[in-house]
Design an enzyme around this catalytic site. Structure first.
Site, mmCIF file in Angstrom:
data_model
loop_
_atom_site.group_PDB
_atom_site.id
_atom_site.type_symbol
_atom_site.label_atom_id
_atom_site.label_comp_id
_atom_site.label_asym_id
_atom_site.label_seq_id
_atom_site.Cartn_x
_atom_site.Cartn_y
_atom_site.Cartn_z
ATOM 1 N N TYR A 158 76.386 25.263 78.950
ATOM 2 C CA TYR A 158 75.130 24.687 78.434
ATOM 3 C C TYR A 158 74.795 25.272 77.066
ATOM 4 O O TYR A 158 74.493 24.540 76.116
ATOM 5 C CB TYR A 158 73.995 24.957 79.427
ATOM 6 C CG TYR A 158 72.650 24.519 78.916
ATOM 7 C CD1 TYR A 158 72.288 23.167 78.924
ATOM 8 C CD2 TYR A 158 71.739 25.439 78.397
ATOM 9 C CE1 TYR A 158 71.054 22.758 78.439
ATOM 10 C CE2 TYR A 158 70.512 25.038 77.919
ATOM 11 C CZ TYR A 158 70.165 23.697 77.944
ATOM 12 O OH TYR A 158 68.935 23.291 77.453
HETATM 13 N N1 LIG Z 1 62.803 22.529 79.978
HETATM 14 C C1 LIG Z 1 63.259 23.546 79.260
HETATM 15 O O1 LIG Z 1 62.939 24.724 79.503
HETATM 16 C C2 LIG Z 1 64.169 23.286 78.094
HETATM 17 C C3 LIG Z 1 64.362 24.330 77.158
HETATM 18 C C4 LIG Z 1 65.209 24.099 76.072
HETATM 19 C C5 LIG Z 1 65.809 22.865 75.896
HETATM 20 N N2 LIG Z 1 65.596 21.880 76.821
HETATM 21 C C6 LIG Z 1 66.242 20.584 76.582
HETATM 22 O O2 LIG Z 1 65.246 19.589 76.603
HETATM 23 C C7 LIG Z 1 65.787 18.364 77.093
HETATM 24 C C8 LIG Z 1 64.967 17.861 78.276
HETATM 25 O O3 LIG Z 1 64.881 18.849 79.272
HETATM 26 P P1 LIG Z 1 63.978 18.638 80.580
HETATM 27 O O4 LIG Z 1 63.499 19.962 80.998
HETATM 28 O O5 LIG Z 1 62.993 17.545 80.350
HETATM 29 O O6 LIG Z 1 65.109 18.212 81.635
HETATM 30 P P2 LIG Z 1 65.344 16.882 82.480
HETATM 31 O O7 LIG Z 1 66.498 17.152 83.352
HETATM 32 O O8 LIG Z 1 64.062 16.440 83.083
HETATM 33 O O9 LIG Z 1 65.722 15.806 81.357
HETATM 34 C C9 LIG Z 1 67.015 15.368 81.116
HETATM 35 C C10 LIG Z 1 67.019 13.855 81.194
HETATM 36 O O10 LIG Z 1 68.294 13.410 80.743
HETATM 37 C C11 LIG Z 1 68.718 12.380 81.621
HETATM 38 N N3 LIG Z 1 70.190 12.307 81.578
HETATM 39 C C12 LIG Z 1 71.074 13.194 82.112
HETATM 40 N N4 LIG Z 1 72.326 12.780 81.908
HETATM 41 C C13 LIG Z 1 72.234 11.616 81.199
HETATM 42 C C14 LIG Z 1 73.195 10.705 80.687
HETATM 43 N N5 LIG Z 1 74.519 10.898 80.864
HETATM 44 N N6 LIG Z 1 72.757 9.615 80.015
HETATM 45 C C15 LIG Z 1 71.427 9.403 79.854
HETATM 46 N N7 LIG Z 1 70.472 10.216 80.333
HETATM 47 C C16 LIG Z 1 70.877 11.320 80.989
HETATM 48 C C17 LIG Z 1 68.184 12.776 82.994
HETATM 49 O O11 LIG Z 1 68.136 11.672 83.882
HETATM 50 C C18 LIG Z 1 66.811 13.334 82.619
HETATM 51 O O12 LIG Z 1 65.811 12.316 82.620
HETATM 52 C C19 LIG Z 1 67.251 18.676 77.431
HETATM 53 O O13 LIG Z 1 68.042 18.370 76.295
HETATM 54 C C20 LIG Z 1 67.241 20.179 77.655
HETATM 55 O O14 LIG Z 1 68.498 20.742 77.427
HETATM 56 C C21 LIG Z 1 64.793 22.062 77.904
#
Ligand SMILES: NC(=O)c1ccc[n+]([C@@H]2O[C@H](COP(=O)([O-])OP(=O)(O)OC[C@H]3O[C@@H](n4cnc5c(N)ncnc54)[C@H](O)[C@@H]3O)[C@@H](O)[C@H]2O)c1
Length: 251
Positions: A158
């Site tokens: 990741y």
């Molecule tokens: N929540 C955190 O603490 C955090 C911190 C840093 C970065 N991020 C980044 O922020 C973004 C959102 O995170 P989140 O916490 O909302 O997680 P989340 O898992 O709710 O969001 C990810 C979304 O991507 C979709 N997805 C997964 N694979 C896919 C594919 N192949 N095609 C299309 N859609 C796909 C999922 O269905 C989901 O809706 C991500 O890029 C994550 O890496 C999150």
């Protein structure tokens, strides 16, 4: 100039069925843009678009960002429906569902899956929207992660994937600058989403003591950076990665 000036813009937010992506989508809709909520979970994307209907324009498209034909189909559908694509937020990722383990226990298959969604997915989305942006210019916002700067252990695939997102942001910024396309990344710190709460125990307090602002991060805390990068206010900013983490890390 203080106006975000996003009225009439066509934005695509990937992975926007929930969590941070939905928060970005809502912020863009409130700012006047029409948002395509693109997610592999088509039913959840449709629900999310319905939820935003009262605020302005949003519609849902099911897409697998790791599949080139699927991404092309999504962008063609947006271009047909809206006539243009002005803003792309590459937010879809494999994230919280990952089982944390030492890097030497990560299988080659797990590595490939994370890279194919988190890195190749963003690449494919930019490749597909670029022909629709090159005449008028546009904004690409890649969602990275502050884990790249902390070297967060036990999910090297990741963290490496998000390092790739930052590297791609820099190359894309240089290659697309002549077309008036600005490419930037946001690196959120730990943010309270449904996904992150499920992954981390006592999520409300996770890392709070390390932050200068001493509070947990909500999705709404990240949205301002996204709106700014999508707007004319950031017109001379490209190739940058903005850490939004309440002051947990300084680089
Ligand atoms: N929540 C955190 O603490 C955090 C911190 C840093 C970065 N991020 C980044 O922020 C973004 C959102 O995170 P989140 O916490 O909302 O997680 P989340 O898992 O709710 O969001 C990810 C979304 O991507 C979709 N997805 C997964 N694979 C896919 C594919 N192949 N095609 C299309 N859609 C796909 C999922 O269905 C989901 O809706 C991500 O890029 C994550 O890496 C999150």
């Amino acid at each position: 100039m203080t106006d975000l000036d996003l009225a009439g813009k066509s934005a695509v937010v990937t992975g926007a069925a929930g969590g941070l992506g939905l928060a970005f989508a809502e912020g863009l809709v409130r700012a006047g843009a029409h948002v395509t909520i693109a997610d592999i979970n088509g039913a959840a994307a449709a629900m999310a678009a319905k939820g935003l209907a009262g605020l302005g324009g949003a519609h849902a498209v099911e897409v697998d960002v790791s599949d080139e034909a699927s991404v092309r189909g999504m962008v063609e559908e947006v271009a047909r429906a809206r006539g243009r694509v002005d803003i792309l937020v590459n937010n879809a990722a494999i994230y919280a569902g990952l089982v944390r383990k030492p890097f030497f226990e990560i299988t080659a298959e797990e590595w490939d899956r994370v890279m194919s969604v988190n890195v190749k997915g963003a690449f494919l989305c930019v490749k597909a929207v670029y022909p629709h942006m090159k005449e008028r210019g546009g904004r690409i916002i890649n969602i990275a992660s502050a884990t790249v700067f902390s070297g967060s252990p036990l999910w090297m695939h990741y963290v490496a994937s998000k390092g790739g997102v930052i590297a791609m942001t820099r190359v894309m910024a240089r290659e697309l600058g002549d077309y008036g396309i600005n490419v930037n990344a946001i690196a959120p710190g730990f943010t309270l989403t449904e996904a992150s709460r499920a992954a981390i125990g006592d999520a409300e307090n996770y890392g709070v003591s390390r932050g200068a602002l001493h509070r947990a991060c909500q999705p709404a805390d990240i949205v301002g950076a996204c709106l700014w990068l999508a707007s004319a206010l950031s017109g001379f900013v490209t190739g940058q990665t903005i850490i939004v983490d309440g002051g947990r890390q300084f680089i």
